[in-house]
Structure formats: C-alpha cells, structure tokens
Design a protein around this motif. Structure first.
Motif, PDB file in Angstrom:
ATOM      1  N   TYR A 210       0.820  -1.355   0.100  1.00 11.87           N
ATOM      2  CA  TYR A 210      -0.036  -0.176  -0.104  1.00 11.87           C
ATOM      3  C   TYR A 210       0.918   1.293  -0.117  1.00 11.87           C
ATOM      4  O   TYR A 210       1.890   1.406   0.527  1.00 11.87           O
ATOM      5  N   ASP A 211       0.496   2.076  -0.645  1.00 12.03           N
ATOM      6  CA  ASP A 211       1.022   3.493  -0.758  1.00 12.03           C
ATOM      7  C   ASP A 211       1.365   4.248   0.389  1.00 12.03           C
ATOM      8  O   ASP A 211       2.362   4.858   0.760  1.00 12.03           O
ATOM      9  N   TYR A 212       0.287   4.245   1.456  1.00 16.79           N
ATOM     10  CA  TYR A 212       0.467   4.728   2.658  1.00 16.79           C
ATOM     11  C   TYR A 212       1.170   3.990   3.827  1.00 16.79           C
ATOM     12  O   TYR A 212       0.925   4.092   5.063  1.00 16.79           O
ATOM     13  N   TYR A 213       1.495   2.778   3.477  1.00 25.18           N
ATOM     14  CA  TYR A 213       2.146   1.754   4.520  1.00 25.18           C
ATOM     15  C   TYR A 213       3.393   2.577   5.067  1.00 25.18           C
ATOM     16  O   TYR A 213       4.431   3.262   4.439  1.00 25.18           O
ATOM     17  N   GLN A 214       3.191   2.717   6.391  1.00 25.56           N
ATOM     18  CA  GLN A 214       4.533   3.099   7.048  1.00 25.56           C
ATOM     19  C   GLN A 214       4.889   1.978   8.138  1.00 25.56           C
ATOM     20  O   GLN A 214       3.953   1.876   9.168  1.00 25.56           O
ATOM     21  N   GLY A 465      -2.235   4.149 -10.907  1.00 25.31           N
ATOM     22  CA  GLY A 465      -3.083   3.202 -10.863  1.00 25.31           C
ATOM     23  C   GLY A 465      -3.483   2.568  -9.434  1.00 25.31           C
ATOM     24  O   GLY A 465      -2.730   2.508  -8.798  1.00 25.31           O
ATOM     25  N   LEU A 466      -4.687   2.009  -9.704  1.00 24.43           N
ATOM     26  CA  LEU A 466      -4.956   1.369  -8.070  1.00 24.43           C
ATOM     27  C   LEU A 466      -4.373  -0.042  -8.007  1.00 24.43           C
ATOM     28  O   LEU A 466      -3.681  -0.396  -6.942  1.00 24.43           O
ATOM     29  N   TYR A 467      -3.755  -0.698  -9.158  1.00 25.60           N
ATOM     30  CA  TYR A 467      -3.109  -2.016  -8.866  1.00 25.60           C
ATOM     31  C   TYR A 467      -1.785  -1.806  -9.728  1.00 25.60           C
ATOM     32  O   TYR A 467      -1.976  -0.933 -10.310  1.00 25.60           O
ATOM     33  N   ARG A 468      -1.106  -3.025  -9.541  1.00 22.94           N
ATOM     34  CA  ARG A 468       0.319  -2.751 -10.210  1.00 22.94           C
ATOM     35  C   ARG A 468      -0.023  -3.074 -11.778  1.00 22.94           C
ATOM     36  O   ARG A 468      -0.845  -3.674 -12.106  1.00 22.94           O
ATOM     37  N   ASP A 469       0.991  -2.307 -12.266  1.00 23.66           N
ATOM     38  CA  ASP A 469       0.700  -2.139 -13.893  1.00 23.66           C
ATOM     39  C   ASP A 469       1.675  -2.693 -14.693  1.00 23.66           C
ATOM     40  O   ASP A 469       1.746  -2.761 -15.910  1.00 23.66           O
ATOM     41  N   ASN A 496      12.190  -2.979  -4.248  1.00 27.98           N
ATOM     42  CA  ASN A 496      12.126  -1.422  -4.407  1.00 27.98           C
ATOM     43  C   ASN A 496      10.970  -0.977  -5.225  1.00 27.98           C
ATOM     44  O   ASN A 496      10.672  -0.021  -5.203  1.00 27.98           O
ATOM     45  N   ASN A 497      10.613  -2.027  -5.824  1.00 29.94           N
ATOM     46  CA  ASN A 497       9.495  -1.758  -7.000  1.00 29.94           C
ATOM     47  C   ASN A 497       8.340  -2.649  -6.955  1.00 29.94           C
ATOM     48  O   ASN A 497       7.442  -2.659  -7.778  1.00 29.94           O
ATOM     49  N   ARG A 498       8.051  -3.132  -5.539  1.00 28.58           N
ATOM     50  CA  ARG A 498       7.006  -3.960  -5.362  1.00 28.58           C
ATOM     51  C   ARG A 498       5.618  -3.490  -5.748  1.00 28.58           C
ATOM     52  O   ARG A 498       4.859  -4.109  -5.818  1.00 28.58           O
ATOM     53  N   LYS A 499       5.153  -1.969  -5.391  1.00 24.62           N
ATOM     54  CA  LYS A 499       4.186  -1.447  -5.384  1.00 24.62           C
ATOM     55  C   LYS A 499       3.649  -1.279  -6.910  1.00 24.62           C
ATOM     56  O   LYS A 499       2.566  -0.915  -7.101  1.00 24.62           O
ATOM     57  N   THR A 500       4.479  -1.285  -7.689  1.00 25.02           N
ATOM     58  CA  THR A 500       4.169  -1.094  -9.254  1.00 25.02           C
ATOM     59  C   THR A 500       4.342  -2.535  -9.977  1.00 25.02           C
ATOM     60  O   THR A 500       3.836  -2.589 -11.142  1.00 25.02           O
ATOM     61  N   THR A 501       5.068  -3.224  -9.657  1.00 23.85           N
ATOM     62  CA  THR A 501       5.733  -4.438 -10.411  1.00 23.85           C
ATOM     63  C   THR A 501       5.344  -5.871  -9.840  1.00 23.85           C
ATOM     64  O   THR A 501       5.741  -6.214  -8.630  1.00 23.85           O
ATOM     65  N   LYS A 502       4.646  -6.832 -10.425  1.00 23.98           N
ATOM     66  CA  LYS A 502       4.322  -8.090 -10.247  1.00 23.98           C
ATOM     67  C   LYS A 502       5.557  -8.848 -10.454  1.00 23.98           C
ATOM     68  O   LYS A 502       6.356  -8.564 -11.429  1.00 23.98           O
ATOM     69  N   MET A 640      -4.837 -10.014 -14.277  1.00 20.72           N
ATOM     70  CA  MET A 640      -4.298  -8.874 -13.697  1.00 20.72           C
ATOM     71  C   MET A 640      -4.709  -7.695 -14.544  1.00 20.72           C
ATOM     72  O   MET A 640      -4.486  -6.449 -13.867  1.00 20.72           O
ATOM     73  N   ARG A 641      -5.169  -7.620 -15.689  1.00 23.99           N
ATOM     74  CA  ARG A 641      -5.249  -6.464 -16.694  1.00 23.99           C
ATOM     75  C   ARG A 641      -3.802  -5.649 -16.828  1.00 23.99           C
ATOM     76  O   ARG A 641      -3.742  -4.548 -16.822  1.00 23.99           O
ATOM     77  N   ILE A 642      -2.970  -6.631 -16.882  1.00 22.20           N
ATOM     78  CA  ILE A 642      -1.431  -5.826 -17.161  1.00 22.20           C
ATOM     79  C   ILE A 642      -1.089  -6.134 -18.645  1.00 22.20           C
ATOM     80  O   ILE A 642      -1.317  -7.440 -19.152  1.00 22.20           O
ATOM     81  N   PRO A 643      -0.971  -4.986 -19.613  1.00 22.31           N
ATOM     82  CA  PRO A 643      -0.753  -5.410 -21.095  1.00 22.31           C
ATOM     83  C   PRO A 643       0.434  -5.986 -21.201  1.00 22.31           C
ATOM     84  O   PRO A 643       1.252  -5.877 -20.416  1.00 22.31           O
ATOM     85  N   LEU A 644       0.642  -6.849 -22.285  1.00 25.45           N
ATOM     86  CA  LEU A 644       1.755  -7.720 -22.490  1.00 25.45           C
ATOM     87  C   LEU A 644       2.882  -6.950 -22.625  1.00 25.45           C
ATOM     88  O   LEU A 644       4.119  -7.126 -22.436  1.00 25.45           O
TER      89      LEU A 644
END
Length: 717
Positions: A210-214, A465-469, A496-502, A640-644
């Motif tokens: 989550y973005d607001y995780y601390q 985006g709401l989910y990882r893209d 370091n890129n967990r919030k954006t990348t599966k 996941m609706r991630i474009p190829l």
C-alpha cells in the motif's frame, strides 16, 4: 446515558455481519465469521481491564424478518461497561458488506449524532475491516479522535485470491467493489495512528503493497485464544465414546498420537507428514498418526483440490502399508475440536502443522493451550509462536526427514516433551490469551489517548493506478540461479518496485522442487508461481492454486493413453515420480535415438491433444494442449489486466520460448541453451543480454528502462 467513570471510553467499529453478545451465528455467511468472534472477544477482554470505563462495539442495525430480532435492538447491554450499539444506515434489511459502500457516509453522520446526543465522545476509535476503516477515518477527521485499525484481510491480497478462484478482474470489481475497498484501506492507513496485525509476515508481505504503508505505524499483537474452551486434558478423555470412534481403526490406540488438523488443501502439506511417518519404522513403533482433514461422506463429492489431497493420503498410506497405524476419520463437529486436542495430549502426543506456508497458526495456539507440544513449519506465524512459547520444533516442510527427526526427538524424550508442554501452557497464557492481548493493547494506546505520542508521517508517493501495472517474469534455472551476487541485486530491485511491479516465476519444476530451490537461494515468494511447465499456477500470499486454470487445461487430457503410447518408444525414459504431476508427463530423451518430430506425429496421429516441449536438449515434457509457460503467463497477466507490452520475460531454454514471442519485452540471458533459442534471433522485442543469469536480467531491465518508460528503444529506429 450516565457519564462514564474515570478511565478510557473505547469504541470498536465493525460495520457488517450479524453481531450480538451471545450465540454468535458463526459461519452463517461470508460476513459472519472469524472477524465477528474476534471483535466480540476483544470488546469483552478490554471491558474487563482496569482503566477501561466503557467499551462500545458499534455495528449496523438490521431490521429484517429473515434474521433474529436481536439485531434490531439499538443497544444491547452485555456488561455494566460493555454494550453493542447498532446504528441505522441504508436499508433496514440485512445486506452483504459489498453493498454497504454507498451507505457508509450515512453511518458516519448517524454515529456522530449518537455521540452528540449522549454528550460522550470516545477517547479512541478502533476500526475492523475496510468498511469500518472508512467510517473510522471520517469520524477521526470530523471529531479529532485518534484511530486504531485492524484490517483482518486486505483488498489487494484478496483480489489475488479471487483471481486464483477463476474470477475475472471485471467480475471482482462488479461483485466486491474492490476498487472502493482498496481506496478505503489507503485512506485508513493515511489516518490511523496504529495498525494492529497478527504477525510480522503480514506486515512485510501484505501492508507493504500500500502507498500509505509506514512501518512505524504497525504493531504485532496476536489475537487471543479462548482458554476456557481449549484446556489441558483431565485424564478421562481417552475413555470417551468419541475417542473410541475417533481411533477405532488403530491397532494399538494406546500409543501417543501424532495429530494433524487442517483443511484437505495442498498448501497444508499433510502428505509430507504421511511420507515422513511411512518412511520411519521407529516413528511407527512409537506413535500412531491421526489426521483430521475436514468432513466427508464421499471423496468423489468433494471439490477437486480436496479430492486430490485425500487421494494422495490414501495412496501414501497404502504404499507404506500403514493400515492400523493411521486414522483418517470422516466426520467431526466443530465443538469436538477441543476434545481432539485433549485426546492427543492425554496420549502423550504431539501436534504437527507441516504447511508450506502458514500466515498465523491458530491451531498451534489451540494445541499448546490443550497441553500439546508442537512441530511446525518454519514459514510464517509458527516462527513467532514457537519463539514466544518455546514449546516445539520448527521444521522444513519441504524435507520430510526434518519432520521425522523433530517427532522422534519429542516422542523419544519424556523430559523434553513435559518441558515443552509446560512452556506451551505458560506461553499461551502470557502471549496468546485475551487478557494478555488486552494488556498489550492498552499499553500501546495509552500514549495515543493521552496525545503524548503522534505518528510522524512521511509523504507517500501515490501511484497513478490502483493496482500494479507491470510484471517481471523469469524461469529459475538458467535465469535466476547461477550468480548469487547478481541475484541478490535483482531481488533488491524487485523489492524496491513491489508497489508497481508483479514478480512472476515460471518454471518446469514441480511446486515442491521450485520451493526448495527458492529457499536455498533466498528467493522470496513471488506474486505468482507458474510450475510444472505452465500446468499449475499458484497465487501469493498463501500459494492458492488457480482452480480455473486447472479446469481450463484439463480439456481432452488423457495422460494414461500418452504413457501407453510412449512406453516402449526408443530413446525415451520416464523421469522419477517426483518430477511427474497431474498435467505433466516428463521424460529423459536421447536425441541420438529419439526424434522429437516423430514423437509429435505419433501423438497427433493417435488424436492426443498435447503440447510437446524440449528443454536443455534432454528433458521432454508432454502437457495438455492448452498448457505451456507462455499460455499460463498470458492467462495470468490478462487476469491482472496488465498489458503484454508491460510484461518483461527472461528466458534461457526452449521451454521459455513461447513466453518470449509476441508482445512481451523479452530477454535471453547469455548462458542460454543456444540451439533451442536460436530462432529468436530475428524476433522483434527480444534482447540478447551480454551477461548471464540474473546479471543478464538486470542488463535487459536497464535496456528497456522497464521501471520508467517501459519500452523497446529500438522501435524508434
């Protein structure tokens, strides 16, 4: 309403579900389960503590002929300083939590009005689940009251589980309002002074998305256990009719009992326990094995996953001729679970949880409270439990020998058994009783209520985006494995890129083999694990099997006929049983004796709907026609609706080729199997790294500027 006496006035918010102070209807539906019991027991525990003047458990009022009239009472008094307060919001009738979102603002206004009318404002709000988090956040800002939150489950994690069940992204949004739920969770994390979790693993693997995780916001306070329900045996339990029925298939029921109690689920890894027991004659001489794996009338009537697990257990029992040494009862009632623990404890037995992954481990606490030493998986919550209670042994769930050694150690040493029993009983009272939970809770909130401690927040970076893209996909062998230093650098980039990348691993190995290799090289659990050449898909955080994918690829799959056709084919030899799986037949192939195209022709002439793939020039896999790494990958990212175009794939053998063709951003590492991947030399959007293994992956990620522009720079030429 009278003014509260000196002490804290605490308000717990649990909006959905049917909540009352007696005869909880647990299991009535998806909204009336563990969370309902948790908040009621927490409220009772807090109300019993000195320094607490009043506790109100606030929920939604339900006026509905289809449910008990108890839920329509505006106020239910449970004790002198404990009430359930029901607030009107939305329609009178009982509705699922997913339909409550449009009515939560009305709930906020009505609850604020309740506080105003009674001229009593709480010192603290504690929200439970995302809908209550939304209400609590709004009230905290409106009234200036500090907020504590417990998520119970998280939308981003739950979405992965729904995807594993076969629901599409659109179905999940439509049925569960997942987008609104995740936004509410972000708002709650942005507002709450503290977030309570059950384990450290929950923080690291779930909230970190989550973005607001601390991290400074999080506190681990495990839930309490009902120590009136789970108690040590008195000595008479083994002589009851229930015990006789439970153990009726055992030749010598007087031996100590090794007890396993869980759902019949592959992740629970019960088959490994049977294998450990079956391979050890000394263990069989010392004890019996009791496996309580749900209820069944007919195995064929169970869902496919449970059928497979029970089939594995029965085959293992037969293979090792364990008849009379293993009990696998068909039925038990919920209220008999405590007696099962007591029967095992009275026998001098041990409780075993060999799960592949165990987020918390409630059964371990129940067993410890019943006087059972424990043997448990080293993954997840059991580390915390055994660390706190010092009442058992951690094992590697992928190595049955470690299970055997731990059981022999405990069952063969009465002094150690007694010490672990006593330490478990004391540890549960100290760390896992509701009284202990309430005391730790009050110590945590004291400076917050007194306003002497405020969370210093760092400004978050919100995603668009709401989910990882985007996603990074790699095989294990030839790709991740081979250069440990580069691998650790790559894993740091992924963290370091967990919030954006599966992060997705696609391997020809079976699940157990893949997990062993990942553990050896300290590779964390990916978001998705594709195993057995693309025939099995598992989703984090609990390795949930993708049931829909299994159904999809089962089309026209006839493994027995394939085995018959290839039984005497020259140059082919079946790989060991451990390499075979439900949807994968694996062979060693000698290219001097066996022609790959001839094998394909034979199978197609015999009308077998199969996909044939060769890896490293010597491993041949026969899969269902609908299965391959490439097809599995496309299925996953489509879910996941991630474009190829935003999917990076690294490969090194022929089995990876169909993942890298098409619209993905692909890379072939320098240590590739040259002949098998030579056809990719002329394919667009494939980068051939100069470096091998993980270093080659890092090189290619930089070439594609994957975490920023995420594109092939050659396309502008």
């Amino acid at each position: 309403m009278t003014e509260p006496t000196a002490g804290h006035y605490l308000v717990l918010l649990s909006i959905h579900g049917l909540i009352r102070g007696h005869d909880l209807e647990l299991g009535r539906d998806a909204d009336t389960g563990g969370q309902t019991l948790y908040v009621v027991e927490l409220a009772q525990a807090l109300a019993n503590q000195p320094g607490v003047a009043r506790v109100d458990l606030v929920t939604r009022r339900v006026v509905d002929d289809q449910v008990c009239a108890d839920y329509a009472e505006p106020v239910e008094t449970i004790a002198e300083n404990l009430r359930i307060v029901r607030i009107n919001a939305g329609p009178n009738g009982y509705i699922p939590k997913e339909q409550l979102w449009d009515h939560l603002d009305g709930f906020v206004d009505n609850l604020a009005d309740f506080f105003q009318r009674n001229n009593a404002f709480p010192d603290l709000l504690h929200s439970h689940y995302a809908d209550a988090g939304y209400v609590g956040s709004r009230l905290a800002h409106l009234l200036g009251i500090p907020l504590i939150h417990t998520g119970h489950s998280l939308g981003r994690v739950k979405r992965s589980r729904f995807l594993a069940s076969g629901l599409s992204a659109e179905q999940i949004e439509e049925r569960f309002n997942m987008g609104r739920r995740v936004e509410a969770e972000e708002m709650t994390l942005a507002t709450a002074q503290r977030v309570i979790t059950s384990t450290h693993q929950e923080i690291e693997e779930q909230y970190e998305l989550y973005d607001y995780y601390q991290p400074e916001q999080m506190r681990v306070i495990p839930p309490g256990t009902n120590l009136q329900q789970f108690t040590p045996p008195t000595g008479a339990e083994s002589a009851t009719p229930f015990a006789a029925e439970l153990l009726r298939h055992l030749k010598d029921p007087g031996k100590p009992i090794i007890l396993a109690l869980s759902r019949p689920d592959h992740r629970k890894n019960i088959a490994a326990l049977v294998e450990a027991f079956g391979q050890s004659k000394p263990l069989q001489e010392l004890a019996n094995l009791l496996i309580v794996a749900g209820n069944r009338d007919d195995i064929d009537d169970l869902e496919e996953g449970a059928q497979e697990v029970l089939h594995e257990l029965l085959v293992a029992i037969d293979r090792h001729d364990l008849y009379g040494k293993v009990a696998l009862p068909k039925h038990h009632q919920r209220d008999q679970v405590a007696s099962i623990y007591q029967i095992a404890a009275a026998s001098g037995g041990v409780f075993v949880n060999p799960a592949l992954t165990e987020p918390f481990g409630l059964t371990l606490i129940e067993a410890a409270a019943s006087g059972l030493p424990i043997v448990a998986t080293e993954d997840g919550g059991p580390r915390d439990i055994i660390g706190n209670c010092q009442n058992g042994v951690l094992i590697d769930p992928l190595e049955p020998a470690t299970i055997t050694a731990a059981l022999l150690q405990l069952l063969g040493d009465p002094t150690l058994w007694q010490r672990y029993r006593d330490q478990g009983l004391a540890g549960v009272r100290t760390h896992y009783s509701w009284t202990a939970h309430a005391q730790r809770y009050l110590a945590m909130i004291q400076p917050i209520v007194q306003r002497s401690e405020q969370l210093v927040r760092q400004p978050p970076r919100r995603r668009s985006g709401l989910y990882r893209d985007r996603a990074i996909v790699s095989d294990l062998d030839q790709n991740l494995i081979g250069d440990d230093q580069a691998l650790q650098q790559l894993l740091e980039v992924l963290r370091n890129n967990r919030k954006t990348t599966k992060f997705i691993i696609a391997t020809g190995r079976r699940l157990d083999s893949a997990l062993k290799l990942m553990k050896k090289h300290r590779i964390p659990e990916p978001d998705v694990l594709i195993t057995s050449g693309g025939t099995e898909i598992y989703h984090a955080p609990e390795l949930a099997a993708d049931i829909a994918w299994a159904r999809h690829i089962d089309h026209l799959w006839s493994p027995h006929q394939v085995r018959r056709l290839l039984a005497d084919f020259p140059g082919l030899k079946r790989q060991p049983k451990i390499e075979q799986s439900r949807f994968k037949l694996s062979y060693y192939i000698d290219p001097e004796l066996a022609d790959l195209e001839e094998i394909k022709r034979l199978l197609h002439q015999e009308e077998q709907s199969v996909y044939v793939q060769l890896a490293f020039g010597q491993y041949l896999d026969i899969l269902p026609l609908r299965a391959s790494k490439g097809l599995a990958l496309r299925y996953v990212v489509d879910q996941m609706r991630i474009p190829l175009q935003s999917v990076f794939v690294a490969g090194g053998s022929g089995a990876d080729e169909d993942m890298m063709r098409g619209n993905t951003l692909a890379a072939v590492v320098a240590n590739r199997h040259h002949e098998e991947l030579s056809r990719l030399l002329e394919v667009e959007r494939v980068y051939f790294s100069q470096e091998p293994n993980a270093a080659g992956i890092l090189e290619a990620l930089q070439f594609y500027d994957f975490f920023d522009s995420c594109r092939d720079p050659r396309e502008n030429r």
